[in-house]
Design a protein around this motif. Structure first.
Motif, PDB file in Angstrom:
ATOM      1  N   PHE A  22       2.203  -1.280   7.914  1.00  0.00           N
ATOM      2  CA  PHE A  22       3.590  -1.830   7.912  1.00  0.00           C
ATOM      3  C   PHE A  22       3.988  -3.278   7.599  1.00  0.00           C
ATOM      4  CE2 PHE A  22       7.841  -2.786   7.122  1.00  0.00           C
ATOM      5  CZ  PHE A  22       7.890  -2.275   6.055  1.00  0.00           C
ATOM      6  N   VAL A  23       3.835  -4.335   8.669  1.00  0.00           N
ATOM      7  CA  VAL A  23       3.877  -5.123   9.049  1.00  0.00           C
ATOM      8  C   VAL A  23       3.119  -6.206   8.711  1.00  0.00           C
ATOM      9  CG1 VAL A  23       4.193  -6.969  11.410  1.00  0.00           C
ATOM     10  CG2 VAL A  23       5.338  -4.868  11.488  1.00  0.00           C
ATOM     11  N   GLY A  24       1.586  -5.677   8.644  1.00  0.00           N
ATOM     12  CA  GLY A  24       0.351  -6.452   7.717  1.00  0.00           C
ATOM     13  C   GLY A  24       0.350  -6.741   6.743  1.00  0.00           C
ATOM     14  N   ARG A  25       1.034  -5.493   5.697  1.00  0.00           N
ATOM     15  CA  ARG A  25       0.808  -5.987   4.204  1.00  0.00           C
ATOM     16  C   ARG A  25       2.204  -6.889   3.980  1.00  0.00           C
ATOM     17  NH1 ARG A  25       2.104  -0.083   3.842  1.00  0.00           N
ATOM     18  NH2 ARG A  25       4.741  -0.645   3.556  1.00  0.00           N
ATOM     19  N   GLU A  26       3.262  -7.744   5.041  1.00  0.00           N
ATOM     20  CA  GLU A  26       3.950  -8.300   4.458  1.00  0.00           C
ATOM     21  C   GLU A  26       3.403  -9.762   4.622  1.00  0.00           C
ATOM     22  OE1 GLU A  26       8.183  -6.957   6.072  1.00  0.00           O
ATOM     23  OE2 GLU A  26       6.835  -7.676   8.264  1.00  0.00           O
TER      24      GLU A  26
ATOM     25  N   LEU B 150      17.600  -0.665   6.731  1.00  0.00           N
ATOM     26  CA  LEU B 150      16.641  -1.768   7.631  1.00  0.00           C
ATOM     27  C   LEU B 150      16.013  -2.723   7.959  1.00  0.00           C
ATOM     28  CD1 LEU B 150      15.528   2.459   9.946  1.00  0.00           C
ATOM     29  CD2 LEU B 150      18.183   1.082  10.030  1.00  0.00           C
ATOM     30  N   CYS B 151      14.729  -2.665   6.323  1.00  0.00           N
ATOM     31  CA  CYS B 151      14.647  -3.588   6.298  1.00  0.00           C
ATOM     32  C   CYS B 151      15.591  -4.669   6.222  1.00  0.00           C
ATOM     33  CB  CYS B 151      13.515  -3.871   4.918  1.00  0.00           C
ATOM     34  SG  CYS B 151      12.066  -2.397   5.687  1.00  0.00           S
ATOM     35  N   GLN B 152      16.584  -4.420   4.542  1.00  0.00           N
ATOM     36  CA  GLN B 152      17.338  -5.534   4.562  1.00  0.00           C
ATOM     37  C   GLN B 152      18.468  -5.649   5.165  1.00  0.00           C
ATOM     38  OE1 GLN B 152      19.160  -3.103   1.370  1.00  0.00           O
ATOM     39  NE2 GLN B 152      17.254  -3.244  -0.441  1.00  0.00           N
ATOM     40  N   ALA B 153      18.765  -5.430   6.840  1.00  0.00           N
ATOM     41  CA  ALA B 153      19.528  -5.981   7.264  1.00  0.00           C
ATOM     42  C   ALA B 153      18.555  -6.311   8.762  1.00  0.00           C
ATOM     43  CB  ALA B 153      20.208  -4.008   7.999  1.00  0.00           C
ATOM     44  N   GLY B 154      17.079  -6.394   8.338  1.00  0.00           N
ATOM     45  CA  GLY B 154      16.710  -7.727   9.483  1.00  0.00           C
ATOM     46  C   GLY B 154      16.085  -6.379  10.637  1.00  0.00           C
ATOM     47  N   VAL B 155      16.488  -5.015  10.971  1.00  0.00           N
ATOM     48  CA  VAL B 155      16.130  -5.118  11.349  1.00  0.00           C
ATOM     49  C   VAL B 155      14.478  -5.011  11.959  1.00  0.00           C
ATOM     50  CG1 VAL B 155      15.603  -2.403  12.857  1.00  0.00           C
ATOM     51  CG2 VAL B 155      18.026  -3.223  11.822  1.00  0.00           C
ATOM     52  N   PRO B 156      14.076  -5.550  12.974  1.00  0.00           N
ATOM     53  CA  PRO B 156      12.453  -5.066  13.010  1.00  0.00           C
ATOM     54  C   PRO B 156      11.723  -3.995  13.738  1.00  0.00           C
ATOM     55  CG  PRO B 156      13.579  -5.931  15.527  1.00  0.00           C
ATOM     56  CD  PRO B 156      14.143  -5.410  14.519  1.00  0.00           C
ATOM     57  N   VAL B 157      10.487  -4.010  12.914  1.00  0.00           N
ATOM     58  CA  VAL B 157       9.757  -2.643  13.286  1.00  0.00           C
ATOM     59  C   VAL B 157       8.547  -3.051  14.125  1.00  0.00           C
ATOM     60  CG1 VAL B 157       7.494  -1.905  11.976  1.00  0.00           C
ATOM     61  CG2 VAL B 157       9.394  -2.586  10.306  1.00  0.00           C
ATOM     62  N   ASN B 158       8.809  -1.614  14.159  1.00  0.00           N
ATOM     63  CA  ASN B 158       7.959  -1.084  16.128  1.00  0.00           C
ATOM     64  C   ASN B 158       6.464  -0.985  15.776  1.00  0.00           C
ATOM     65  OD1 ASN B 158       7.307  -0.216  18.334  1.00  0.00           O
ATOM     66  ND2 ASN B 158       8.502   1.411  18.035  1.00  0.00           N
ATOM     67  N   ALA B 159       6.256  -2.015  15.726  1.00  0.00           N
ATOM     68  CA  ALA B 159       4.397  -2.600  15.340  1.00  0.00           C
ATOM     69  C   ALA B 159       3.620  -1.612  15.923  1.00  0.00           C
ATOM     70  CB  ALA B 159       3.801  -3.638  15.001  1.00  0.00           C
ATOM     71  N   ARG B 160       4.418  -0.979  17.378  1.00  0.00           N
ATOM     72  CA  ARG B 160       3.280   0.134  18.104  1.00  0.00           C
ATOM     73  C   ARG B 160       3.265   1.321  18.235  1.00  0.00           C
ATOM     74  NH1 ARG B 160       5.873  -0.860  23.473  1.00  0.00           N
ATOM     75  NH2 ARG B 160       7.453  -1.464  22.480  1.00  0.00           N
ATOM     76  N   TYR B 161       4.201   2.475  17.216  1.00  0.00           N
ATOM     77  CA  TYR B 161       4.109   3.270  17.014  1.00  0.00           C
ATOM     78  C   TYR B 161       4.403   3.489  15.407  1.00  0.00           C
ATOM     79  CZ  TYR B 161       6.817   7.909  15.498  1.00  0.00           C
ATOM     80  OH  TYR B 161       6.442   9.008  15.335  1.00  0.00           O
ATOM     81  N   SER B 162       3.309   4.711  14.509  1.00  0.00           N
ATOM     82  CA  SER B 162       2.758   5.806  14.032  1.00  0.00           C
ATOM     83  C   SER B 162       2.259   4.202  12.571  1.00  0.00           C
ATOM     84  CB  SER B 162       4.320   5.501  12.452  1.00  0.00           C
ATOM     85  OG  SER B 162       3.751   7.027  11.957  1.00  0.00           O
ATOM     86  N   TYR B 163       2.699   3.579  11.577  1.00  0.00           N
ATOM     87  CA  TYR B 163       2.051   2.732  11.072  1.00  0.00           C
ATOM     88  C   TYR B 163       2.323   1.493  10.964  1.00  0.00           C
ATOM     89  CZ  TYR B 163      -0.608   7.108   9.517  1.00  0.00           C
ATOM     90  OH  TYR B 163      -1.490   8.209   9.180  1.00  0.00           O
ATOM     91  N   GLY B 164       3.530   1.419  11.933  1.00  0.00           N
ATOM     92  CA  GLY B 164       4.124   0.457  11.959  1.00  0.00           C
ATOM     93  C   GLY B 164       3.496  -0.624  11.674  1.00  0.00           C
ATOM     94  N   SER B 165       1.981  -1.362  12.907  1.00  0.00           N
ATOM     95  CA  SER B 165       1.411  -2.360  12.511  1.00  0.00           C
ATOM     96  C   SER B 165       0.793  -2.807  11.802  1.00  0.00           C
ATOM     97  CB  SER B 165       0.205  -2.249  13.753  1.00  0.00           C
ATOM     98  OG  SER B 165      -0.858  -1.180  13.154  1.00  0.00           O
TER      99      SER B 165
ATOM    100  N   SER C 136      10.916   3.205   0.343  1.00  0.00           N
ATOM    101  CA  SER C 136      10.215   1.934  -0.018  1.00  0.00           C
ATOM    102  C   SER C 136      10.199   0.754   0.892  1.00  0.00           C
ATOM    103  CB  SER C 136       9.346   1.277  -1.266  1.00  0.00           C
ATOM    104  OG  SER C 136      10.352   0.872  -1.327  1.00  0.00           O
ATOM    105  N   ALA C 137       9.395  -0.014   1.415  1.00  0.00           N
ATOM    106  CA  ALA C 137      10.347  -1.235   2.345  1.00  0.00           C
ATOM    107  C   ALA C 137      11.612  -2.534   1.058  1.00  0.00           C
ATOM    108  CB  ALA C 137       9.059  -2.886   1.730  1.00  0.00           C
ATOM    109  N   ASP C 138      11.304  -2.254   0.105  1.00  0.00           N
ATOM    110  CA  ASP C 138      11.775  -2.814  -0.907  1.00  0.00           C
ATOM    111  C   ASP C 138      13.312  -2.518  -0.887  1.00  0.00           C
ATOM    112  OD1 ASP C 138      10.397  -4.669  -1.621  1.00  0.00           O
ATOM    113  OD2 ASP C 138       9.474  -3.575  -3.765  1.00  0.00           O
ATOM    114  N   ASP C 139      13.362  -1.326  -0.499  1.00  0.00           N
ATOM    115  CA  ASP C 139      14.690  -0.135  -0.357  1.00  0.00           C
ATOM    116  C   ASP C 139      15.211   0.039   0.924  1.00  0.00           C
ATOM    117  OD1 ASP C 139      14.529   0.091  -3.175  1.00  0.00           O
ATOM    118  OD2 ASP C 139      13.535   1.959  -3.775  1.00  0.00           O
ATOM    119  N   CYS C 140      14.875  -0.247   1.691  1.00  0.00           N
ATOM    120  CA  CYS C 140      15.050  -0.088   2.944  1.00  0.00           C
ATOM    121  C   CYS C 140      16.367  -0.636   3.180  1.00  0.00           C
ATOM    122  CB  CYS C 140      13.818   0.028   3.673  1.00  0.00           C
ATOM    123  SG  CYS C 140      14.100   0.537   6.301  1.00  0.00           S
TER     124      CYS C 140
END
Length: 156
Positions: A152-156, A135-150, A129-133
């Motif tokens: 996911f970014v839209g939920r933030e 990569l998210c905790q380390a600040g790695v950006p989400v690739n919004a062009r792949y899969s459901y990235g966009s 989940s985003a809370d447990d990720c």
């Protein structure tokens, strides 16, 4: 994939893949099995999020009462194949199960609501989940062009 499906005794009338990615491998599996192929398309809600999948263009009438095997390439969370499975049921088709080239190890037949789950390879890749990720905790950006990235970014 076709050989594995046949070796397990499945003889579906139809193969159904989720559009867009799964429809290509579904078509090739259908050719190998001498079956027909349809696809399920996304239906979006007012906010632009995937609400469900539907079998459209008159194919819903054709699969009614027929055996259908859902086929996808790589299954991560099972979201697309679950919605494809539901679209087959909604159309009156009889889903035999789900077949995939690669299962990322996050889902099985029970998770998909399917009687059968066939895969050629399993690659254990965790998801969080985003809370447990980490990569998210380390600040790695989400690739919004792949899969459901966009989405996911839209939920933030």
């Amino acid at each position: 994939m076709g050989e594995d499906i046949q070796d397990r005794g499945f003889r579906p009338h139809w193969i159904c893949g989720p559009a867009i990615g799964g429809v290509i491998c579904a078509q090739y599996v259908a050719l190998a099995l001498k079956a027909r192929c349809v696809f399920a398309e996304r239906v979006f809600d007012d906010a632009g999020k995937t609400e469900r999948f539907e079998i459209k263009r008159g194919y819903d009438e054709i699969v009614r009462g027929q055996s259908v095997l859902i086929v996808d390439d790589v299954v991560n969370t099972g979201f697309s194949v679950r919605l494809t499975y539901e679209a087959v049921v909604q159309s009156g088709g009889h889903p035999m199960g789900v077949a995939m080239y690669v299962n990322r190890g996050n889902v099985g037949a029970v998770d998909l609501g399917a009687e059968n789950c066939i895969f050629l390879d399993e690659v254990l890749l965790p998801s969080w989940s985003a809370d447990d990720c980490p990569l998210c905790q380390a600040g790695v950006p989400v690739n919004a062009r792949y899969s459901y990235g966009s989405e996911f970014v839209g939920r933030e």
